[in-house]
Structure formats: structure tokens, C-alpha cells
Design a protein around this motif. Structure first.
Motif, PDB file in Angstrom:
ATOM      1  N   LEU A 185      10.853  10.772  -1.097  1.00  0.00           N
ATOM      2  CA  LEU A 185       9.231   9.567  -1.401  1.00  0.00           C
ATOM      3  C   LEU A 185       9.970   8.497  -0.946  1.00  0.00           C
ATOM      4  N   PRO A 186      10.986   7.111  -1.186  1.00  0.00           N
ATOM      5  CA  PRO A 186      11.583   6.198  -0.771  1.00  0.00           C
ATOM      6  C   PRO A 186      11.991   6.227   0.768  1.00  0.00           C
ATOM      7  N   ALA A 187      12.710   7.401   0.400  1.00  0.00           N
ATOM      8  CA  ALA A 187      13.401   7.307   2.332  1.00  0.00           C
ATOM      9  C   ALA A 187      12.741   7.471   3.164  1.00  0.00           C
ATOM     10  N   LEU A 188      11.072   8.037   2.736  1.00  0.00           N
ATOM     11  CA  LEU A 188      10.440   7.886   3.932  1.00  0.00           C
ATOM     12  C   LEU A 188       9.578   7.037   3.580  1.00  0.00           C
ATOM     13  N   ALA A 189       9.242   6.435   3.164  1.00  0.00           N
ATOM     14  CA  ALA A 189       8.684   5.358   3.058  1.00  0.00           C
ATOM     15  C   ALA A 189      10.123   3.772   3.640  1.00  0.00           C
ATOM     16  N   VAL A 190      10.642   3.988   3.284  1.00  0.00           N
ATOM     17  CA  VAL A 190      11.497   2.395   3.350  1.00  0.00           C
ATOM     18  C   VAL A 190      11.383   2.836   5.775  1.00  0.00           C
ATOM     19  N   LEU A 191      11.756   4.117   5.911  1.00  0.00           N
ATOM     20  CA  LEU A 191      11.923   4.430   7.199  1.00  0.00           C
ATOM     21  C   LEU A 191       9.962   4.174   8.288  1.00  0.00           C
TER      22      LEU A 191
ATOM     23  N   GLY B  88       4.154   5.598  -5.737  1.00  0.00           N
ATOM     24  CA  GLY B  88       3.924   5.765  -7.222  1.00  0.00           C
ATOM     25  C   GLY B  88       3.356   7.270  -7.259  1.00  0.00           C
ATOM     26  N   ILE B  89       1.765   6.822  -7.262  1.00  0.00           N
ATOM     27  CA  ILE B  89       0.775   8.309  -7.245  1.00  0.00           C
ATOM     28  C   ILE B  89       0.907   9.197  -6.634  1.00  0.00           C
TER      29      ILE B  89
ATOM     30  N   SER C 156       0.872  -1.176  -0.304  1.00  0.00           N
ATOM     31  CA  SER C 156       0.078   0.284  -0.161  1.00  0.00           C
ATOM     32  C   SER C 156       1.181   1.827   0.214  1.00  0.00           C
ATOM     33  N   LEU C 157       1.924   1.367   0.730  1.00  0.00           N
ATOM     34  CA  LEU C 157       2.901   2.737   1.111  1.00  0.00           C
ATOM     35  C   LEU C 157       3.746   2.337  -0.509  1.00  0.00           C
ATOM     36  N   LEU C 158       4.157   1.278  -1.171  1.00  0.00           N
ATOM     37  CA  LEU C 158       4.815   1.730  -2.116  1.00  0.00           C
ATOM     38  C   LEU C 158       3.909   2.363  -3.359  1.00  0.00           C
TER      39      LEU C 158
END
Length: 473
Positions: A178-184, A25-26, A19-21
Motif C-alpha cells: 500500500l505505501p508503495a502504491l501510495a508513493v506511485l 492508514g484506514i 488524503s492518500l496517507l
């Protein structure tokens, strides 16, 4: 069918990550789309504003004689005079080029990175895009208005490439951030999920330990909390309490039944052995058979009552509630018990008339019979058993009292337990199976009522059954 062995925690983390991915992407797509739109609108606005602002900085002069020239101003020969270009004229600012051209498309002042052919000149009165040498530009043209300025145009040109550099920097920042925040977020979500599901691991471990080791005394030990898992753990602990209590009662029940049946079985076997060893003496055979019959009847009574309890607990003896005249029922049972009484004991009645209740007539009759027979069994010769029935505002009270041997304070809390018999009751003529009062309590509670007892050694006992007043629906 293949079983899904994946844990709930892993499922939550996978769904959370996917869901976060999807959200990332959106968000990137929307950021790029909105940034493009904002960039296009911004470059058109800057281009128009820059050209319109520079148009105010050009003036025609007939002659320079007697004119006070200002430092930084530019003067161009034009027609019969001169063009004064103020120093506020910006030929390049923020990626926007501005140039002054005549009606022949000749460059008079400024810089223009795009060369337009004759069919294109003076057609960009609205900001419009154009391809030139592989790059995309936006062009805006407007004629100058004023004295002797006819035929002069200002042309503004903005390269999309220069604006794209800023846009690319923003997109790159967003793509990295954004990916860094997603990983965090996934890492934090994992830690939160692991911490949140820790009580569930304890619940599972405790349940497996109880199941594997049959140790019903174990409980789920969690720190204080009010979330769903803590409530689940509390529910499990309550269930374990009930299971342990039921298991202990079952063990006690088995032990009590074994104890109670052992005596009559032993008596029967000993009488049979004794009779087999006798010569032909009919009176001794008869005496032995009477003992066997007595013990057999005792066993039959016990088995009947145990079967009754079993049916009650399993719901095989459903309540058949009906509006019953308790006053008449109590009076009838008192007369029956007086007739059956084999001892010199008087059964007194203190029954208020007209008391009715919604009860199971058959079960309530058993309550009266057990309490009265209990009073007769442990009463004294020449004494009495008194039955009182009265109605109060919110309950109906049935009281059975006697002046018999009484119950000791140590025994009184246990008299409602199955198979319990006080020491004073363990005489041959007064012995029972210890199920009568337990049955009274069971039936009263099935009707939503309660029981209590008061007693003094040597002075008698008082048993009270309280029933709620229930209106027939």
C-alpha cells in the motif's frame, strides 16, 4: 494578515498526499481488523470440521480374528476389543491437532500440545480460546458415538501462533504494497497536476508579459483542448482582443479629436493675432469675430457630441423606454427640419400611419435629425431627402434617402466610424465633425437594432435603421 504564498499546485499535491496517507492508514487498520476476524472464524471452522471428520474414522471391533486388516489402519486395544483408526484419520492438518482421549483424560492416540487439568476437560463442547504457556489456543471437544465407544472423546487443538504467521505475512505484504502504491500514486498525481497546470503557467506568463510590456497583441498560445484551462485561455484571448481593440480605438479617438480640434483652434488663434494687428476698422473686427464664433460653435458641437458618446458608453445616459408613436414623431421632425433647412432641398415623407415602438423618444429623435441633416448637408440644390417608415412582421424599418453627391465604395464601410469623413465631404460648406452617423449606429444598437447604408457616387445614398418589434412589458 499573513498571505498564503503557496501555489495551487502545491496545495493540491499536499491535500492529495494527506488524503492518500489517510486512506492507506484506514485501509491497513481495516485489513488488520478484517483479517483477524476472518482468521478467527476460519480457524474455528477448520477445527470443528477436522474433529467431526476424524470422529467418523474410529470404530470398535470385538476381535481381530477373521478381520481383514488394511494397510495404514491403526488398531488399539480397548476394553474387551479393539479400536480401529482408519488411515484417513488426521492427527495434524493445517495447524489443527486431533487426539483421542478416554474419560480419565489419558491420551490414547494422536498429539495434543495443551495439557488440561481436571476442571477443564470435556468443557470445550464449543470452540473456545485458552491461554497455555503464554500462547493462545482454540480447543474443541466432542464425545464419540457408536457401539462400545462410550467414554471416548476427540479433542481438537489449534494454535493461534501458526495461523498468525500467515496473517502476519498478509499484513506485511499489505503494509509494503500500500505505501508503495501510495508513493506511485503521488508521483503520477504530481505528473498529471504539473501537466494539467502547464496551460495556467502560460496564461500567467502571457498576462505578466502584457502587463509589463504593454504589448496587447500577444496571445496565449495553447494546443487544442476543451478543458477548463483551455476555456479560460480562450476567454483571456477574447478579453485581450477587446482590450486591444479598445486601446486602438482610444488611440484613434485621441488622434482624431486632436486633429479635429487643431484646425478650429488654429483658426481662432490666427484670427486673434490678425485682429490684434489691425487698426481700428470695425468691419474687419466683426469679420474676425464671426470666424472665431463659427469655429467656437463647431468646437462646442463636437464637445457636446463627445460628451453624449461618453455618457452612453459609461451608462450615464440610460434608456428611458416608452411606447412612442414613431409615425407622428417622424412627421413632426420632418416638418421641423424643413423649416430649419437653409438650402433648396425638399423633405419628402413616405410614412405609414399607426406605427408605434418601445424606444427612447429623445434618442430616436436624434437618429432622425442626424440622418435628415446629413441628407441635407450632402444633397444637391433642387434635390430631395425622403423619409420612409414602415413595419414588417418582425421589424420596423426607417429609411432616409437622398439624391446627393453619394459615397464612394472605398469610403462606404467606414462611414459609421467616429470622425470619419469622406474626401467628397471635406468642403468648407459641407464640413462636419464626423460623429453624426456614428451616433446613429450607437443609438440603434442600444435599442437592439442595426444600421446599413447603400450609395452610388453622384446618385445619392440610402440609410436604413432596423428596429426589433418589442412589446411593452
Amino acid at each position: 494578515m499573513k498571505r498564503n504564498s503557496m501555489s495551487i499546485r502545491k496545495k493540491i499535491m499536499i491535500w492529495f498526499s494527506l488524503s492518500l496517507l489517510l486512506i492507506v492508514g484506514i485501509t491497513l487498520a481495516l485489513t488488520f481488523s478484517i483479517s483477524q476476524s476472518v482468521f478467527t472464524t476460519d480457524i474455528k471452522t477448520q477445527l470443528t470440521a477436522q474433529v467431526d471428520s476424524n470422529a467418523q474414522e474410529i470404530e470398535f471391533l470385538n476381535s481381530l480374528a477373521g478381520q481383514e486388516t488394511e494397510l495404514g489402519d491403526q488398531y488399539l486395544s480397548f476394553g474387551d476389543g479393539f479400536l480401529e483408526i482408519d488411515d484417513d484419520f488426521c492427527d495434524y492438518r493445517n495447524g489443527v491437532y486431533t487426539c483421542l482421549i478416554d474419560k480419565e483424560n489419558s491420551l490414547l492416540y494422536g498429539e495434543c500440545p495443551v495439557r488440561l487439568n481436571q476442571s477443564q476437560i470435556f468443557t470445550f463442547t464449543q470452540v473456545s480460546p485458552i491461554k497455555y504457556k503464554g500462547d493462545r489456543y482454540y480447543i474443541y471437544e466432542r464425545p464419540l458415538q457408536g457401539k462400545n465407544l462410550d467414554g471416548l472423546w476427540l479433542r481438537g487443538v489449534a494454535s493461534q501462533r501458526e495461523g498468525t504467521h500467515l496473517l502476519s505475512s498478509i499484513i506485511k505484504l499489505v503494509m509494503y504494497l500500500l505505501p508503495a502504491l501510495a508513493v506511485l500514486s503521488v508521483l503520477i498525481g504530481y505528473l498529471i497536476t504539473r501537466r494539467s497546470f502547464a496551460p495556467l503557467q502560460k496564461i500567467m506568463a502571457t498576462a505578466q508579459s502584457i502587463s509589463g510590456g504593454n504589448d496587447l497583441s500577444r496571445r496565449i498560445d495553447l494546443p487544442p483542448g476543451k478543458d477548463e484551462l483551455h476555456k479560460l485561455a480562450s476567454s483571456y484571448n477574447d478579453m485581450f482582443d477587446r482590450l486591444e481593440g479598445a486601446f486602438q480605438r482610444e488611440k484613434q479617438f485621441t488622434s482624431d479629436v486632436s486633429h479635429e480640434l487643431r484646425t478650429p483652434v488654429s483658426v481662432i488663434l490666427s484670427q486673434c493675432e490678425y485682429s490684434l494687428e489691425l487698426d481700428e476698422r470695425p468691419e474687419e473686427y466683426r469679420e474676425a469675430l464671426e470666424v472665431i464664433q463659427s469655429q467656437g460653435l463647431k468646437m462646442k458641437d463636437m464637445i457636446t457630441q463627445l460628451l453624449f458618446f461618453s455618457r452612453l458608453e459609461q451608462g450615464r445616459e440610460p434608456l428611458q423606454l416608452e411606447t412612442t408613436d414613431l409615425s407622428r414623431l417622424a412627421a413632426d421632425i420632418c416638418r421641423e427640419q424643413q423649416t430649419l433647412c437653409h438650402r433648396p432641398i425638399t423633405i419628402r415623407q413616405n410614412i405609414s400611419a399607426g406605427i408605434s415602438a418601445l424606444v427612447d423618444r429623445r434618442l430616436f429623435s436624434r437618429v432622425l435629425e442626424n440622418l435628415i441633416s446629413n441628407g441635407i448637408k450632402y444633397g444637391r440644390d433642387g434635390g430631395y431627402v425622403e423619409i420612409s417608415l414602415r413595419q414588417e412582421p418582425h421589424q420596423i424599418l426607417l429609411t432616409v434617402s437622398d439624391d446627393g453627391i453619394g459615397i464612394s465604395p472605398e469610403d462606404l464601410p467606414h462611414i459609421w466610424s467616429r470622425f470619419y469623413q469622406a474626401d467628397s465631404a471635406r468642403s468648407p460648406e459641407q464640413s462636419g465633425v464626423g460623429l453624426g452617423l456614428a451616433m446613429v449606429k450607437e443609438i440603434a444598437e442600444l435599442h437592439g437594432g442595426s444600421v446599413r447604408a447603400e450609395s452610388r457616387m453622384g446618385q445619392g445614398s440610402v440609410f436604413t435603421v432596423a428596429l426589433p418589434i418589442v412589446v411593452n412589458p
